[in-house]
Write a protein that holds these residues in place. Sequence first.
Motif, PDB file in Angstrom:
ATOM      1  N   LEU A   1      -1.861   6.001  -6.067  1.00  0.00           N
ATOM      2  CA  LEU A   1      -1.394   6.237  -4.541  1.00  0.00           C
ATOM      3  C   LEU A   1       0.019   6.500  -4.753  1.00  0.00           C
ATOM      4  O   LEU A   1       0.787   5.449  -5.249  1.00  0.00           O
TER       5      LEU A   1
ATOM      6  N   ARG B   1     -10.089   3.199   1.005  1.00  0.00           N
ATOM      7  CA  ARG B   1      -9.142   4.047   1.880  1.00  0.00           C
ATOM      8  C   ARG B   1      -9.752   4.686   3.248  1.00  0.00           C
ATOM      9  O   ARG B   1      -8.915   4.643   4.108  1.00  0.00           O
TER      10      ARG B   1
ATOM     11  N   ALA C   1       2.503   9.121  10.662  1.00  0.00           N
ATOM     12  CA  ALA C   1       2.339   7.874   9.482  1.00  0.00           C
ATOM     13  C   ALA C   1       1.038   8.337   8.918  1.00  0.00           C
ATOM     14  O   ALA C   1       0.077   7.924   9.637  1.00  0.00           O
TER      15      ALA C   1
ATOM     16  N   THR D   1       7.365  13.396  11.785  1.00  0.00           N
ATOM     17  CA  THR D   1       6.176  12.928  10.817  1.00  0.00           C
ATOM     18  C   THR D   1       5.276  11.889  11.540  1.00  0.00           C
ATOM     19  O   THR D   1       5.644  11.210  12.360  1.00  0.00           O
TER      20      THR D   1
ATOM     21  N   ASP E   1       2.059  13.183   2.306  1.00  0.00           N
ATOM     22  CA  ASP E   1       1.191  12.372   2.696  1.00  0.00           C
ATOM     23  C   ASP E   1      -0.342  12.696   2.989  1.00  0.00           C
ATOM     24  O   ASP E   1      -0.088  13.660   3.830  1.00  0.00           O
TER      25      ASP E   1
ATOM     26  N   ALA F   1       3.404   7.517  -2.535  1.00  0.00           N
ATOM     27  CA  ALA F   1       4.021   7.624  -1.208  1.00  0.00           C
ATOM     28  C   ALA F   1       5.040   9.085  -1.293  1.00  0.00           C
ATOM     29  O   ALA F   1       5.296   9.571  -2.159  1.00  0.00           O
TER      30      ALA F   1
ATOM     31  N   GLY G   1       0.819  -1.367   0.029  1.00  0.00           N
ATOM     32  CA  GLY G   1       0.224  -0.053  -0.100  1.00  0.00           C
ATOM     33  C   GLY G   1       0.669   1.438   0.030  1.00  0.00           C
ATOM     34  O   GLY G   1       0.447   2.361   0.648  1.00  0.00           O
TER      35      GLY G   1
ATOM     36  N   ARG H   1      -9.630   7.831  10.548  1.00  0.00           N
ATOM     37  CA  ARG H   1      -8.664   8.465  11.306  1.00  0.00           C
ATOM     38  C   ARG H   1      -8.744   8.291  12.598  1.00  0.00           C
ATOM     39  O   ARG H   1      -7.779   8.869  13.465  1.00  0.00           O
TER      40      ARG H   1
ATOM     41  N   THR I   1       8.314   5.768  10.058  1.00  0.00           N
ATOM     42  CA  THR I   1       8.385   7.092   9.146  1.00  0.00           C
ATOM     43  C   THR I   1       9.636   7.063   8.476  1.00  0.00           C
ATOM     44  O   THR I   1      10.863   6.862   9.458  1.00  0.00           O
ATOM     45  N   ARG I   2      10.052   7.808   7.662  1.00  0.00           N
ATOM     46  CA  ARG I   2      11.395   8.266   7.108  1.00  0.00           C
ATOM     47  C   ARG I   2      11.335   9.588   6.942  1.00  0.00           C
ATOM     48  O   ARG I   2      10.226  10.264   6.988  1.00  0.00           O
TER      49      ARG I   2
ATOM     50  N   PHE J   1      -7.813   3.601   6.290  1.00  0.00           N
ATOM     51  CA  PHE J   1      -7.156   4.517   7.105  1.00  0.00           C
ATOM     52  C   PHE J   1      -8.089   5.239   7.860  1.00  0.00           C
ATOM     53  O   PHE J   1      -7.881   6.241   8.039  1.00  0.00           O
TER      54      PHE J   1
ATOM     55  N   MET K   1       9.200   2.063  18.506  1.00  0.00           N
ATOM     56  CA  MET K   1       8.703   3.404  18.626  1.00  0.00           C
ATOM     57  C   MET K   1       7.604   4.008  17.955  1.00  0.00           C
ATOM     58  O   MET K   1       6.669   4.649  18.138  1.00  0.00           O
TER      59      MET K   1
ATOM     60  N   ARG L   1       3.383   2.534   1.569  1.00  0.00           N
ATOM     61  CA  ARG L   1       4.246   2.732   2.553  1.00  0.00           C
ATOM     62  C   ARG L   1       4.373   1.747   3.691  1.00  0.00           C
ATOM     63  O   ARG L   1       5.078   2.003   4.500  1.00  0.00           O
ATOM     64  N   TYR L   2       3.663   1.024   3.489  1.00  0.00           N
ATOM     65  CA  TYR L   2       3.570   0.068   4.743  1.00  0.00           C
ATOM     66  C   TYR L   2       4.006  -1.370   4.497  1.00  0.00           C
ATOM     67  O   TYR L   2       4.608  -1.669   3.529  1.00  0.00           O
TER      68      TYR L   2
ATOM     69  N   ILE M   1      -3.499   3.820  10.816  1.00  0.00           N
ATOM     70  CA  ILE M   1      -2.318   2.877  10.711  1.00  0.00           C
ATOM     71  C   ILE M   1      -0.979   3.247  10.959  1.00  0.00           C
ATOM     72  O   ILE M   1      -0.852   4.058  10.070  1.00  0.00           O
ATOM     73  N   TYR M   2      -0.181   2.819  11.962  1.00  0.00           N
ATOM     74  CA  TYR M   2       1.238   3.337  11.893  1.00  0.00           C
ATOM     75  C   TYR M   2       2.236   2.691  11.198  1.00  0.00           C
ATOM     76  O   TYR M   2       1.812   1.326  10.884  1.00  0.00           O
ATOM     77  N   THR M   3       3.111   3.359  10.957  1.00  0.00           N
ATOM     78  CA  THR M   3       4.424   2.746  10.313  1.00  0.00           C
ATOM     79  C   THR M   3       5.606   3.303  10.638  1.00  0.00           C
ATOM     80  O   THR M   3       5.538   4.450  11.104  1.00  0.00           O
TER      81      THR M   3
ATOM     82  N   PRO N   1      -0.224   7.078   2.111  1.00  0.00           N
ATOM     83  CA  PRO N   1       0.051   7.812   0.755  1.00  0.00           C
ATOM     84  C   PRO N   1      -0.769   8.850   0.258  1.00  0.00           C
ATOM     85  O   PRO N   1      -2.016   8.691   0.269  1.00  0.00           O
ATOM     86  N   GLN N   2      -0.361   9.821  -0.684  1.00  0.00           N
ATOM     87  CA  GLN N   2      -1.329  10.654  -1.259  1.00  0.00           C
ATOM     88  C   GLN N   2      -2.069   9.931  -2.332  1.00  0.00           C
ATOM     89  O   GLN N   2      -1.466   9.227  -2.975  1.00  0.00           O
ATOM     90  N   TYR N   3      -3.309  10.291  -2.531  1.00  0.00           N
ATOM     91  CA  TYR N   3      -3.960   9.845  -3.723  1.00  0.00           C
ATOM     92  C   TYR N   3      -4.599  10.849  -4.685  1.00  0.00           C
ATOM     93  O   TYR N   3      -4.922  11.923  -4.297  1.00  0.00           O
TER      94      TYR N   3
END
Lengths: 372, 403
Positions: free
Chosen positions: A294, A262, B281, B279, B300, A296, A34, A268, A276-277, A266, A74, A36-37, A272-274, B284-286
């Motif tokens: 979609l 979505r 999480a 940031t 994002d 990222a 998806g 709100r 991050t960079r 997702f 974290m 970024r996950y 869904i956490y992931t 992603p952008q749609y």
Amino acid sequence: MISSSVAGIVFANAHDETIERLTKKRSIASVPFGGRYRLIDFCLSNLVNAGVSNIGIITKEKYRSLMDHLGSGMHWDLDRKSGGIRILPPYNVSRVRLYQNHVEALYGAMDFMVRCNAKHIVVYDARTVANINISEVIKTHTSNNADITVVCRRGLEITNGDNTMALDVGKDGRVLLTGFPAKIAADDCRSMGVYVFDREKLIDIVKKSYETGGDTINDDLISANLGTLKVMAYEHKGYAAIMDCPKAYRRANFELLNTDVRKDLFNRERPIYTKTRDDMPTRYGTQSSVTNSLVAEGCVIEGTVKNSVLFRGVKVEKGAVVENSILMQGVTVNENAQLDKVVSDKNATVNAGMVIKGTDEQAFFVEKNQTL
Amino acid sequence: MIKKKCVAMLLAGGQGSRLGVLTGKIAKPAVPYGGKYRIIDFPLSNCTNSGIDTVGILTQYKPLELNDYVGSGKPWDLDRLNGGVHILPPYQGQKGGDWYKGTANAIYQNLEFIERYNPQYVLILSGDHIYKMDYSKMIEQHEATGAACTISVLEVSLEEASRFGIMNTNDDGSIYEFEEKPKNPKSQLASMGIYVFTWEKLKKYLTEDNENPDSDNDFGKNVIPLMLSAGELMMVYRFSDYWKDVGTVDSLWEANLDLLNPNIDLNLSDRNWRIYSRTVALPPQYISDTAKVEHSLVTDGCEVYGALDYSILFENVTVEEGASVDYSLVMPGAVIKKGAKVKYAIIAEDVVVEENAVIGKDPSEIPPEDFGITVIGSGVTVGKGAIVGAKEMITEDVKKEEA
């Protein structure tokens, strides 16, 4: 509060073989999904959003990418003094063989189950993508006075029925019969691979099953105990997908192009956490054309992208066209290359002018770090 | 405490009143920038990339959001066992206490904090500039010259020079005179508001400055001239990369759109000098079938159904079908509804622009003297079909179809 009374156990490697090209060097839990996950993000986020913060992750092999992803925990708020994540790799003693199945694996996690001091344990297969309200599941489990609650979904699209349990559920929500499609053809209610167990009962049935050579959760912990334990079904009504074959993986990624999916996944209220960079936002160039995709962060898009899912840091250069494809982190598509129905693993490079096409049946697969 | 070579002190207490409604609820360093950053990410990332792991942040004006944002300092790798990031608000002591009166006074009130680390050098930074700078090189020069103070300068054009604090120097780079916004500048070396002091000297002159009841307790106005008149060796450190003060609406807008200018070297994801930020999480952008996205930055959590050109969308922004955003910044959580047009504007956080509203004016539509960036303050709703002209700053909801 739920947090102290519920612990989680996640299977990170179960069914690795179902999407084998993506699990060659990683567990199914760390398969990118998806944009970024990683698959495990859905499971960890659902648990964390229900206040479950003591989570054991059972893994057996190829777990380096999983450990990289999880770090201290974290990003899921799981770097805790009390609880947090515990990776449970095989405790390998030379005389004992590596565990081969779910029951042996759970038996191997006996210490965690005994010590975690929770009333319930949520057992979770990391290949399920859904935003499940685990608080509600536990509430239902408690009010039903159940020993086991199986989270299920009706109308799930299943390609590979062999390892997805079907349920026959009575009017009162009790699971009457379980089996595989051949056995219960009429009912389309499927287990999502997410269960709540009474902890003491779980310890008990795992020990018994282990001693008698038990194998799967479905057959040996659930089916075998339908007569003696109260096994209830909890129906999840939101979006769900189970990564039971490469096609299902592709389908689920593309389903994210649907706004309703979505919104549900997702949610709100239950994010869904992931991990991050620190990427820059995605930059669209003067000649870029992007539709129904979609994307990222950290991508640079100068070319055309249609009906696709792009992970972080993908580059699509001028004149390049990407359609119906899934491009993972760091993939570069050079000038005038054309990709249609491609699934590319991380950091691959498609040279200028290359034309690559897969089919609806089978995507063209590009390996990690491969240059075409 | 383990002794530190250098402690950084970041002045983040200013109101930033020239940013108008953008700093109505937040301190200037917390103003969003570049899609996913805040202004303070720049000095903090520069510190961590320069090997400075002890940073005091002096806050005073509307600190809540800034404090939350900085938190433990983790995103910048500044959550350290020894050192790390410290928020330093004004405080009460046994003999009372006071607000920070000026930049120098803010540091003076926190001499005790610096003393704990007993550093050789103190780096003074401000929270309103966009730039990537290796402070360690400046400290190296400071150390090599043995100066009491080194001031980072940028060469600006003569016309611009009268807007800055100008350093008049000898051939060896030593400063003989400092002029604040001179009418007839003698030099083009503008102070960037970045100072390295030798700790002992800083302590001495801050104490002296504090004893002078006529002083405004400001670095540029008081402390630097005081040190010059005392004959201390003051050096300039020349900096020539991208640097922009984002103290005004126009400069903030410009500095953002600079990220889209291929001729400007401001790569924020350069692996060797990354700009870090806190940031969350987000999905992603749609970008939908009906969208047209050109020459823009999108973050994002955005959902784009309309048209974007030369614009930056911050996280969780929605641009509905038929809406267009040109030459604008749309900050986190804002919604631009169907058919609305946004041009040459800054839309702050959580603004709702209702259907067919028109915000801002293209410079070609109006005489140059009437042109300016339009700003919609955070949380404002601009009603259906409403028109908001150039240069306006809006803090209250705008009803439908009224200007």
